[in-house]
Design a protein around this motif. Structure first.
Motif, PDB file in Angstrom:
ATOM      1  N   ASP A   1       0.681  -1.190   0.033  1.00  0.00           N
ATOM      2  CA  ASP A   1      -0.247   0.004  -0.204  1.00  0.00           C
ATOM      3  C   ASP A   1       0.496   1.067  -0.006  1.00  0.00           C
ATOM      4  O   ASP A   1       1.436   1.244   0.674  1.00  0.00           O
ATOM      5  CB  ASP A   1      -0.884  -0.359   1.306  1.00  0.00           C
TER       6      ASP A   1
ATOM      7  N   PHE B   1      -9.243   9.342   5.698  1.00  0.00           N
ATOM      8  CA  PHE B   1      -9.525   8.435   5.268  1.00  0.00           C
ATOM      9  C   PHE B   1     -11.570   8.339   6.712  1.00  0.00           C
ATOM     10  O   PHE B   1     -12.227   6.715   6.154  1.00  0.00           O
ATOM     11  CB  PHE B   1      -9.496   6.979   5.305  1.00  0.00           C
TER      12      PHE B   1
ATOM     13  N   GLN C   1       1.228  -0.552   7.040  1.00  0.00           N
ATOM     14  CA  GLN C   1       0.582  -1.578   6.437  1.00  0.00           C
ATOM     15  C   GLN C   1      -0.356  -2.255   7.464  1.00  0.00           C
ATOM     16  O   GLN C   1      -1.416  -3.021   6.675  1.00  0.00           O
ATOM     17  CB  GLN C   1       1.951  -2.016   5.322  1.00  0.00           C
TER      18      GLN C   1
ATOM     19  N   GLY D   1       0.755   4.426   0.314  1.00  0.00           N
ATOM     20  CA  GLY D   1       0.218   4.955   1.621  1.00  0.00           C
ATOM     21  C   GLY D   1       1.484   4.483   2.399  1.00  0.00           C
ATOM     22  O   GLY D   1       2.049   5.979   3.487  1.00  0.00           O
TER      23      GLY D   1
ATOM     24  N   SER E   1      -5.825   0.936  -3.196  1.00  0.00           N
ATOM     25  CA  SER E   1      -4.735   1.518  -1.180  1.00  0.00           C
ATOM     26  C   SER E   1      -6.028   0.740  -0.520  1.00  0.00           C
ATOM     27  O   SER E   1      -6.767  -0.108  -1.002  1.00  0.00           O
ATOM     28  CB  SER E   1      -5.266   2.791  -0.653  1.00  0.00           C
ATOM     29  N   LEU E   2      -5.254   0.083   0.344  1.00  0.00           N
ATOM     30  CA  LEU E   2      -6.306  -0.626   1.768  1.00  0.00           C
ATOM     31  C   LEU E   2      -7.532   0.002   2.046  1.00  0.00           C
ATOM     32  O   LEU E   2      -8.604  -1.239   2.330  1.00  0.00           O
ATOM     33  CB  LEU E   2      -5.275  -1.299   2.546  1.00  0.00           C
ATOM     34  N   LEU E   3      -7.767   1.534   2.724  1.00  0.00           N
ATOM     35  CA  LEU E   3      -8.784   1.968   2.552  1.00  0.00           C
ATOM     36  C   LEU E   3      -9.363   2.174   2.214  1.00  0.00           C
ATOM     37  O   LEU E   3     -11.188   2.564   2.639  1.00  0.00           O
ATOM     38  CB  LEU E   3      -7.992   3.434   3.383  1.00  0.00           C
ATOM     39  N   GLY E   4      -9.214   3.207   0.752  1.00  0.00           N
ATOM     40  CA  GLY E   4     -10.118   3.865  -0.077  1.00  0.00           C
ATOM     41  C   GLY E   4     -10.676   2.574  -1.049  1.00  0.00           C
ATOM     42  O   GLY E   4     -10.715   3.223  -2.097  1.00  0.00           O
ATOM     43  N   GLY E   5      -9.531   1.808  -1.309  1.00  0.00           N
ATOM     44  CA  GLY E   5     -10.518   0.298  -2.603  1.00  0.00           C
ATOM     45  C   GLY E   5     -11.870  -0.139  -2.309  1.00  0.00           C
ATOM     46  O   GLY E   5     -11.848  -0.082  -1.071  1.00  0.00           O
TER      47      GLY E   5
ATOM     48  N   VAL F   1      -5.247   5.442  -5.204  1.00  0.00           N
ATOM     49  CA  VAL F   1      -6.347   5.805  -3.706  1.00  0.00           C
ATOM     50  C   VAL F   1      -7.347   4.619  -3.925  1.00  0.00           C
ATOM     51  O   VAL F   1      -7.878   3.775  -3.196  1.00  0.00           O
ATOM     52  CB  VAL F   1      -7.148   6.529  -2.873  1.00  0.00           C
TER      53      VAL F   1
ATOM     54  N   ARG G   1      -8.704  -2.835   7.136  1.00  0.00           N
ATOM     55  CA  ARG G   1      -9.600  -3.233   6.391  1.00  0.00           C
ATOM     56  C   ARG G   1     -10.023  -4.967   6.388  1.00  0.00           C
ATOM     57  O   ARG G   1     -11.512  -4.920   5.774  1.00  0.00           O
ATOM     58  CB  ARG G   1      -8.866  -3.448   5.384  1.00  0.00           C
TER      59      ARG G   1
ATOM     60  N   GLY H   1     -15.295   1.340   0.503  1.00  0.00           N
ATOM     61  CA  GLY H   1     -14.216   1.842  -0.110  1.00  0.00           C
ATOM     62  C   GLY H   1     -13.953   2.962  -0.017  1.00  0.00           C
ATOM     63  O   GLY H   1     -13.198   3.188   0.838  1.00  0.00           O
TER      64      GLY H   1
END
Ligand code: SF4
Ligand code: SF4
Lengths: 324, 141
Positions: A269, B96, B50, A271, A312-316, A309, B57, B137
């Motif tokens: 990721d 986020f 990560q 970021g 990314s782990l949070l925005g995907g 993004v 996640r 998302g």
């Protein structure tokens, strides 16, 4: 023998990826000589019916750029997938969501407000924003509907290869196309760029002191950057450590720090990696000092994930989630 | 409904101080929050940001990182590096849409079983109050 068929298609993108193909200069003539373009909306006139009429897998390769953000784009890329042997996600928007996927940090209403009502150059007294179904003068009108979040190409269709870059450089494109035409492409699903970091080839790497320790973060427009010294050693955020190598660092050569356009390495990721690298270099002895230095990073998400993004782990996109 | 919500909290504890502190809490039979799942790592400096994003996640409602007090790191300054990284990470998480209270970094020494108990409980309370993390998302829907 008939020439291999090539389709070039765009989605949510700026046109830079199409431009980068034209930028192959005289090499484009060799390419045009060797292949038959069956679709290239940016450069030539084609009808989608012609693509629909082709047998399945008739197109040798589709180069698809741009992120996916509406039902029409989804429809076209699914059509191209059916008609193509190989699909290449072309450029960082197709590979990782790119700049358009920064929207995933906000929401669609914010974006509509900026684009259609609040922007100083817009006059829109009725507050009209795009919608899938509308009526004008008794006529019903349907438009493609816009998704609430931006997707990378392989969230929507199966992708064979990824060619990142904003846009990919001429030499990256030329070597990808040559490998393709000569049947020398690597394993399916590969990213057609190095899996090392940009720092590994950067000419300024040797200028780094043994340990980089950042006392003061500065932004590139606030200082006159030393043209030979590693940007991080100058306290300027450079995405090199968290970004794939392969571009031949044009930005660094132009005395600009890397903004990360080639995206993250395999299974990382971008970021998170940049947070780990940059955070570790900040010179701060206690929590208060660390917080103060972190506050000096204006918009960390937008800086570390400028192009990724949607990957990314949070925005995907998450498994099982629909495109909506 | 919220009173029935049991959060999932992932806690990365360093081997030398914090894990020993949690172990001591167990040995003393101190009542600690059952919502905390502990992952033992060699050093808080080994906690790659990560790992934390992956935890969120994959369904964590909160993430805790515990290390030795500044000056006590078994590897001299791993905890200080963790502290610097987490200061940046905190800003990122908020962008986020992940509330500040869902993430914490703190120091627990090998003898501080009661401090471990207190942190585990206060973190659980804070995350329970916030409810489940809805990561979809983008999260600011
Ligand atoms: S941080 Fe930037 S300037 Fe420094 S070596 Fe890496 S790519 Fe080059
Ligand atoms: S230096 Fe960085 S931003 Fe510039 S082209 Fe290379 S990867 Fe992209």
């Amino acid at each position: 023998m008939s020439k291999p068929k090539v389709a070039v298609s765009w989605n949510s993108s700026c046109g830079g990826c199409d431009e980068s193909i034209v930028d192959l200069e005289e090499k484009i003539l060799d390419v045009a000589e060797a292949v038959e373009f069956v679709l290239w909306p940016c450069a030539m006139d084609f009808k989608y019916e012609q693509i629909e009429a082709l047998p399945d897998e008739d197109i040798t390769v589709s180069l698809i750029n741009g992120a996916i953000q509406n039902t029409d784009q989804e429809h076209v890329v699914k059509l191209l997938r059916r008609k193509s042997k190989i699909v290449i996600a072309f450029g960082s928007c197709a590979c990782y969501g790119g700049v358009p996927s920064l929207l995933n940090l906000k929401n669609l209403d914010d974006s509509f407000r900026v684009s259609y009502t609040n922007s100083p150059t817009v006059i829109n007294e009725q507050g009209t924003v795009p919608s899938a179904d509308s009526e004008d003068d008794g006529h019903a009108l349907s438009l493609p509907s816009v998704y609430k979040s931006v997707r990378k190409l392989d969230d929507v269709i199966d992708v064979d290869y990824f060619l990142p870059g904003c846009p990919p450089t001429a030499s990256m494109i030329a070597s990808a196309l040559t490998a393709l035409l000569e049947g020398k492409l690597p394993e399916r699903k590969s990213v057609l760029a190095s899996n090392k970091s940009l720092c590994s080839s950067c000419s300024r790497n040797d200028s780094k002191p043994e340990t980089v320790s950042i006392k003061n973060l500065v932004r590139i427009h606030e200082v006159k950057a030393d043209p030979g010294l590693c940007f991080l050693a100058q306290g300027i955020i450079c995405m090199g450590p968290a970004t794939r190598d392969g571009c031949d660092y044009p930005c660094i050569k132009g005395n600009m720090p890397c903004t990360g356009c080639l995206g993250p390495f395999d299974r990382t990721d971008q970021g998170a990696k940049m947070t780990g690298t940059l955070g570790g270099l900040l010179e701060a002895g206690d929590e208060e000092a660390a917080k103060k230095m972190a506050d000096g990073i204006v918009d960390p998400a937008g800086t570390f994930y400028r192009y990724s993004v949607a990957a990314s782990l949070l925005g995907g996109k998450r498994e099982g989630e629909e495109n909506e | 409904m919220t009173s029935e919500f049991k959060p999932k909290i992932i806690a990365f504890l360093c081997n030398w101080c914090s894990y020993a502190g949690a172990d001591k809490a167990g040995g003393q039979r101190l009542e600690c929050s059952a919502e905390i799942s502990i992952v033992r790592v060699m050093c808080s400096g080994r906690v790659d940001p990560q790992f934390i994003l992956e935890a969120f996640r994959k369904g964590a409602d909160g993430v805790l990182v515990l290390g030795c007090h500044p000056g006590d790191c078994h590897y001299r300054n791993g905890n200080i590096r963790a502290m610097r990284r987490m200061a940046v990470l905190e800003k990122l998480l908020v962008q986020f849409g992940i509330e500040k209270e869902r993430f914490a970094l703190d120091w627990v020494a090998a003898g501080e079983s009661e401090k471990f108990q207190k942190i585990s409980q206060s973190m659980t309370e804070a995350v329970t109050r916030l409810g489940p993390l809805k990561l979809k998302g983008y999260v600011t829907r």
